[in-house]
Design a protein around this motif. Structure first.
Motif, PDB file in Angstrom:
ATOM      1  N   THR A 111      -7.346  -1.852  -0.477  1.00 12.48           N
ATOM      2  CA  THR A 111      -6.421  -2.786  -1.102  1.00 12.48           C
ATOM      3  C   THR A 111      -5.646  -2.063  -2.202  1.00 12.48           C
ATOM      4  O   THR A 111      -6.239  -1.488  -3.113  1.00 12.48           O
ATOM      5  CB  THR A 111      -7.167  -3.983  -1.697  1.00 12.48           C
ATOM      6  OG1 THR A 111      -7.847  -4.679  -0.641  1.00 12.48           O
ATOM      7  CG2 THR A 111      -6.205  -4.949  -2.386  1.00 12.48           C
ATOM      8  N   THR A 112      -4.332  -2.078  -2.097  1.00  9.85           N
ATOM      9  CA  THR A 112      -3.463  -1.417  -3.072  1.00  9.85           C
ATOM     10  C   THR A 112      -2.408  -2.399  -3.561  1.00  9.85           C
ATOM     11  O   THR A 112      -2.294  -3.525  -3.055  1.00  9.85           O
ATOM     12  CB  THR A 112      -2.759  -0.196  -2.447  1.00  9.85           C
ATOM     13  OG1 THR A 112      -1.719  -0.653  -1.570  1.00  9.85           O
ATOM     14  CG2 THR A 112      -3.738   0.674  -1.668  1.00  9.85           C
ATOM     15  N   ASP A 113      -1.606  -1.953  -4.506  1.00 13.82           N
ATOM     16  CA  ASP A 113      -0.515  -2.794  -5.001  1.00 13.82           C
ATOM     17  C   ASP A 113       0.517  -3.071  -3.913  1.00 13.82           C
ATOM     18  O   ASP A 113       1.302  -4.019  -4.017  1.00 13.82           O
ATOM     19  CB  ASP A 113       0.181  -2.122  -6.192  1.00 13.82           C
ATOM     20  CG  ASP A 113      -0.712  -2.045  -7.418  1.00 13.82           C
ATOM     21  OD1 ASP A 113      -1.754  -2.746  -7.434  1.00 13.82           O
ATOM     22  OD2 ASP A 113      -0.386  -1.281  -8.350  1.00 13.82           O
ATOM     23  N   GLN A 114       0.540  -2.231  -2.888  1.00 13.79           N
ATOM     24  CA  GLN A 114       1.491  -2.400  -1.795  1.00 13.79           C
ATOM     25  C   GLN A 114       0.900  -3.209  -0.641  1.00 13.79           C
ATOM     26  O   GLN A 114       1.569  -3.440   0.356  1.00 13.79           O
ATOM     27  CB  GLN A 114       1.946  -1.033  -1.268  1.00 13.79           C
ATOM     28  CG  GLN A 114       2.836  -0.253  -2.218  1.00 13.79           C
ATOM     29  CD  GLN A 114       2.098   0.278  -3.427  1.00 13.79           C
ATOM     30  OE1 GLN A 114       0.927   0.668  -3.321  1.00 13.79           O
ATOM     31  NE2 GLN A 114       2.748   0.283  -4.574  1.00 13.79           N
ATOM     32  N   ALA A 124       6.655   5.361  -5.130  1.00  8.74           N
ATOM     33  CA  ALA A 124       6.862   3.923  -4.972  1.00  8.74           C
ATOM     34  C   ALA A 124       8.202   3.640  -4.300  1.00  8.74           C
ATOM     35  O   ALA A 124       8.310   2.758  -3.444  1.00  8.74           O
ATOM     36  CB  ALA A 124       6.785   3.241  -6.339  1.00  8.74           C
ATOM     37  N   TYR A 126       7.929   4.659  -0.511  1.00  6.91           N
ATOM     38  CA  TYR A 126       6.668   4.258   0.120  1.00  6.91           C
ATOM     39  C   TYR A 126       6.833   3.951   1.612  1.00  6.91           C
ATOM     40  O   TYR A 126       6.030   4.389   2.444  1.00  6.91           O
ATOM     41  CB  TYR A 126       6.083   3.047  -0.588  1.00  6.91           C
ATOM     42  CG  TYR A 126       4.815   2.530   0.040  1.00  6.91           C
ATOM     43  CD1 TYR A 126       3.607   3.198  -0.148  1.00  6.91           C
ATOM     44  CD2 TYR A 126       4.823   1.391   0.843  1.00  6.91           C
ATOM     45  CE1 TYR A 126       2.436   2.742   0.443  1.00  6.91           C
ATOM     46  CE2 TYR A 126       3.666   0.926   1.434  1.00  6.91           C
ATOM     47  CZ  TYR A 126       2.475   1.605   1.227  1.00  6.91           C
ATOM     48  OH  TYR A 126       1.323   1.152   1.825  1.00  6.91           O
ATOM     49  N   GLY A 180      -2.409   2.972  -8.238  1.00  8.01           N
ATOM     50  CA  GLY A 180      -1.570   2.042  -8.984  1.00  8.01           C
ATOM     51  C   GLY A 180      -1.303   2.477 -10.407  1.00  8.01           C
ATOM     52  O   GLY A 180      -2.135   3.127 -11.051  1.00  8.01           O
ATOM     53  N   ASP A 181      -0.124   2.087 -10.919  1.00  6.26           N
ATOM     54  CA  ASP A 181       0.228   2.476 -12.289  1.00  6.26           C
ATOM     55  C   ASP A 181      -0.588   1.733 -13.335  1.00  6.26           C
ATOM     56  O   ASP A 181      -0.531   2.055 -14.513  1.00  6.26           O
ATOM     57  CB  ASP A 181       1.736   2.307 -12.540  1.00  6.26           C
ATOM     58  CG  ASP A 181       2.210   0.873 -12.315  1.00  6.26           C
ATOM     59  OD1 ASP A 181       1.383  -0.051 -12.202  1.00  6.26           O
ATOM     60  OD2 ASP A 181       3.447   0.679 -12.260  1.00  6.26           O
ATOM     61  N   GLY A 182      -1.365   0.743 -12.910  1.00  3.61           N
ATOM     62  CA  GLY A 182      -2.278   0.085 -13.839  1.00  3.61           C
ATOM     63  C   GLY A 182      -3.565   0.861 -14.061  1.00  3.61           C
ATOM     64  O   GLY A 182      -4.357   0.518 -14.944  1.00  3.61           O
TER      65      GLY A 182
END
Length: 338
Positions: free
Chosen positions: A51-54, A147, A150, A163-165
């Motif tokens: 699971t990713t931001d994308q 990003a 992608y 992720g940038d978080g």
């Protein structure tokens, strides 16, 4: 500079139509393989769902040809024993050099360097590396470019963006170890060793006055202030060197979206740092500045940290340190303040 090592030749560029067609189907949204809905969070023995931001990305269970599109992430894969077929250089202006902290792994694995620029990655070169997985993201310009690109990258191979978080080495390493490569024990052992070393160093040092600020200075003498809630600032905080809340307190924007530092003018240096008793100085992607040379410039010489000799050099690689670099940084801080 990082210790130079023998570099292998660039990965050969294979642009044949058959290869392009074969790899084009490896999109993260490809449903022809294991269905995330039926495979569950860990996929099958041959795949994993990350699971990713994308969104969810189906990745090989045991990848053998991984391309990494952020130099700062590459060391984690060597720590995990993951084969890295190619990575990119630290910046777009210099040839790639293997980090001194990667040991013999790059040569043993035959890792090559892929070209890239301020405008993006060389997709033909990435295709030629025949990756079965692409790892990108993280912090800085490579993350921004990944990003933006992608969808194109995902047509070459399954692509996972860190992720940038995930702003500390712990965040990044745990995501890669646990979620992407299913090797949580490597991260757990590394974290335990690191925390034990932090405790040793914290007990051994007499820290300088706090709070502290960290500047990274480019080759053209442009100063950047590191964000206090990311990367190096947080590593120093673990040792009792609490960062001054300058970025948050003054609403300073990142130099680029998703960045970890704010560009300052000379005037801002004089305005923001007089109340900070300790300043750390690094170069940016190279040893481009040090305390001794900055002390000759009036704006720095007038700062209390410089006047009272509480300005200290740190290696440039500490700015976005991974696990191995953060461990090495602990040794440096111990030497400086014991």
């Amino acid at each position: 500079m990082r210790t130079p090592a023998r570099r292998p030749a660039l990965v050969s560029l294979l642009a044949a139509a058959a290869l392009s067609t074969a790899l084009a189907g490896c999109s993260s949204s490809d449903s022809s393989g294991d269905d995330p809905a039926t495979a569950g969070s860990s996929g099958t023995a041959d795949s994993r769902v990350v699971t990713t931001d994308q969104g969810d990305v189906t990745v090989p269970g045991d990848p053998q040809r991984v391309v990494v599109l952020n130099y700062a992430l590459t060391g984690y894969l060597y720590d995990l024993g993951v084969p890295v077929v190619a990575t990119v250089a630290e910046d777009t202006e210099h040839d790639g050099e293997f980090s001194e902290f990667w040991g013999d792994a790059p040569e043993e694995q035959g890792t090559g360097f892929l070209p890239w620029s301020m405008d993006g990655f060389d997709h033909e070169a990435i295709l030629g590396a025949e990756p079965d997985l692409i790892v990108a993201g993280g912090v800085g310009l490579p993350a921004v470019l990944a990003a933006e690109e992608y969808d194109r990258l995902s047509q070459i191979a399954p692509t996972v963006l860190v992720g940038d978080g995930l702003t500390t080495w712990q965040d990044q390493f745990s995501f890669l170890a646990e979620d992407v490569f299913d090797r949580p024990e490597v991260y757990e052992d590394s974290l335990a060793a690191y925390e034990a070393r932090v405790a040793e160093v914290r007990d051994a040092i007499t820290p300088p006055p706090t709070p502290v600020a960290t500047l990274t200075i480019t080759a053209d003498r442009t100063p950047y202030l590191l964000f206090e809630d990311m990367g190096l600032s947080q590593t120093l905080a673990e040792l009792g060197l609490e960062p001054a809340p300058l970025v948050a307190g003054h609403g300073l924007p990142p130099y680029k979206p998703g960045g970890d530092m704010a560009e300052l003018s000379t005037e801002q240096v004089g305005q923001l740092l007089p109340d900070v008793p300790t300043v750390f100085v690094t170069g940016f992607n190279a040893d481009t500045a040090d305390v001794a040379s900055l002390a000759d410039e009036p704006v720095y010489a007038a700062l209390p940290a410089f006047e009272e000799q509480h300005a200290y050099d740190l290696p440039y690689w500490a700015v976005r340190g991974d696990y191995d670099e953060s461990l090495a940084l602990l040794d440096i801080v111990e030497q400086q303040f014991s």
